[in-house]
Write a protein that holds these residues in place. Sequence first.
Motif, PDB file in Angstrom:
ATOM      1  N   THR A  30       0.843  -1.192   0.000  1.00 53.21           N
ATOM      2  CA  THR A  30       0.000   0.000   0.000  1.00 53.21           C
ATOM      3  C   THR A  30       0.876   1.239   0.000  1.00 53.21           C
ATOM      4  OG1 THR A  30      -2.024   0.894   1.001  1.00 53.21           O
ATOM      5  CG2 THR A  30      -0.244   0.315   2.513  1.00 53.21           C
ATOM      6  N   ALA A  31       0.273   2.401  -0.264  1.00 45.60           N
ATOM      7  CA  ALA A  31       1.038   3.648  -0.270  1.00 45.60           C
ATOM      8  C   ALA A  31       1.417   4.013   1.163  1.00 45.60           C
ATOM      9  CB  ALA A  31       0.217   4.767  -0.915  1.00 45.60           C
ATOM     10  N   ALA A  32       2.662   4.502   1.336  1.00 51.45           N
ATOM     11  CA  ALA A  32       3.217   4.716   2.673  1.00 51.45           C
ATOM     12  C   ALA A  32       2.321   5.546   3.611  1.00 51.45           C
ATOM     13  CB  ALA A  32       4.606   5.339   2.563  1.00 51.45           C
ATOM     14  N   PRO A  33       1.720   6.663   3.140  1.00 47.90           N
ATOM     15  CA  PRO A  33       0.945   7.464   4.109  1.00 47.90           C
ATOM     16  C   PRO A  33      -0.263   6.724   4.688  1.00 47.90           C
ATOM     17  CG  PRO A  33       1.378   8.708   2.095  1.00 47.90           C
ATOM     18  CD  PRO A  33       1.752   7.280   1.816  1.00 47.90           C
ATOM     19  N   TYR A  39       4.539   7.170  -2.993  1.00 51.49           N
ATOM     20  CA  TYR A  39       3.806   7.477  -4.227  1.00 51.49           C
ATOM     21  C   TYR A  39       4.800   7.605  -5.384  1.00 51.49           C
ATOM     22  CZ  TYR A  39      -0.593   8.706  -1.811  1.00 51.49           C
ATOM     23  OH  TYR A  39      -1.758   8.702  -1.091  1.00 51.49           O
ATOM     24  N   GLY A  40       4.471   6.953  -6.483  1.00 48.36           N
ATOM     25  CA  GLY A  40       5.275   7.083  -7.694  1.00 48.36           C
ATOM     26  C   GLY A  40       6.447   6.125  -7.798  1.00 48.36           C
ATOM     27  N   GLU A  41       6.773   5.441  -6.698  1.00 44.92           N
ATOM     28  CA  GLU A  41       7.904   4.496  -6.721  1.00 44.92           C
ATOM     29  C   GLU A  41       7.517   3.249  -7.511  1.00 44.92           C
ATOM     30  OE1 GLU A  41       9.412   3.626  -2.748  1.00 44.92           O
ATOM     31  OE2 GLU A  41      10.144   1.688  -3.463  1.00 44.92           O
ATOM     32  N   ARG A  42       8.394   2.834  -8.429  1.00 47.15           N
ATOM     33  CA  ARG A  42       8.080   1.680  -9.280  1.00 47.15           C
ATOM     34  C   ARG A  42       8.544   0.389  -8.637  1.00 47.15           C
ATOM     35  NH1 ARG A  42       6.948   2.601 -15.049  1.00 47.15           N
ATOM     36  NH2 ARG A  42       7.921   0.774 -15.950  1.00 47.15           N
ATOM     37  N   VAL A  68       4.647  -1.948 -11.228  1.00 44.79           N
ATOM     38  CA  VAL A  68       3.506  -1.417 -10.462  1.00 44.79           C
ATOM     39  C   VAL A  68       3.934  -0.152  -9.729  1.00 44.79           C
ATOM     40  CG1 VAL A  68       1.880  -1.932  -8.585  1.00 44.79           C
ATOM     41  CG2 VAL A  68       2.589  -3.748 -10.153  1.00 44.79           C
ATOM     42  N   SER A  69       3.090   0.868  -9.768  1.00 46.47           N
ATOM     43  CA  SER A  69       3.339   2.064  -8.963  1.00 46.47           C
ATOM     44  C   SER A  69       2.008   2.611  -8.454  1.00 46.47           C
ATOM     45  CB  SER A  69       4.096   3.125  -9.764  1.00 46.47           C
ATOM     46  OG  SER A  69       3.440   3.402 -10.982  1.00 46.47           O
TER      47      SER A  69
END
Length: 321
Positions: free
Chosen positions: A54-57, A77-80, A88-89
């Motif tokens: 999941t996204a870090a925040p 966010y945005g990390e591939r 996946v990003s």
Amino acid sequence: MADNVCVPLLEVRPEGLYCPAGDFFIDPWQPVDRAVITHAHSDHACPGSKSYLTAAPGAALLRARTDPDAPIESVAYGERRTIGDAAVSLHPAGHILGSAQIRIEHAGEVWVVSGDYKLAPDPTCEPFEPLRCHTFITESTFGLPIFRWPRETDAVAAIHAWWRANIDAKKTSVLYAYPLGKAQRVLAALDLSIAPIWAHDSVERYSAAYREQGIAIPPQGPREGASLIVAPPGYEHRGRVSTALVSGWMRIRGTRRRRSLDRGFVLSDHADWPELLRAIDATNAETVWVTHGFRAPLVRWLQEHGRNAVMVEGHYEGGES
Ligand SMILES: [Zn+2]
Ligand SMILES: [Zn+2]
């Protein structure tokens, strides 16, 4: 392989949306080996899977919604990430803290799963990021032309006016809001100089995770003597009260009466009809899959406007709004 062979990057399985190239599910509604999660609302984050991304925040919120030992991995966010044969990003969806659109790339194809989203500004989460793709999987919770939201500032001004009138009438204001997302958005917008407030424990639980991410959510305050209470729908407070619900559903006539509320304020964490159309347009997608909510009207509108649109089954019924 001929390049005109279009490989579907996702398919609907009994457990949920499945990506064969990466061997993972997005927001599965049953436990699976590998789940990629758009956000922590219960209709998107089912407990029991063997791994979560999941996204870090939103990682702390997802933990609160699944279990304390859940195997959760988070990405910026945005990390591939490479999962199997898929790249996946995760990109901001503007829905609640940590909400993400999932972008999948494989064999020259790009698909994006929106999860829940909105385009309207919200100081409690990152703004929606428009992404180009071949296939866009969109939600349509409020996919009817009648759904058009007022500006947040207007909704908040109406809440403040109601609150002040209740103070004059010696009533406690009980403001019902979905405890994850909506409640924090409302708390962040309230004018605390008016009078003391208290947030219900089920709200405070998530507010703490917001504060950890640097979002300015006011402290819970003491319950005794609170003039305004932010609580989940159904909370009962003794004494003279005025009740109100903050929800996109308040746009529908009769909702307030059916729920025996004194007032309703239209503020949603989902895209309204114009936002849905604008978001879909910005993807430039040839194909649009429409999941949860008023799917048929949106699919019809898209088809009439030259897009390849299909209705997709889902189990997304969280009640959040
Ligand atoms: Zn949601
Ligand atoms: Zn949802």
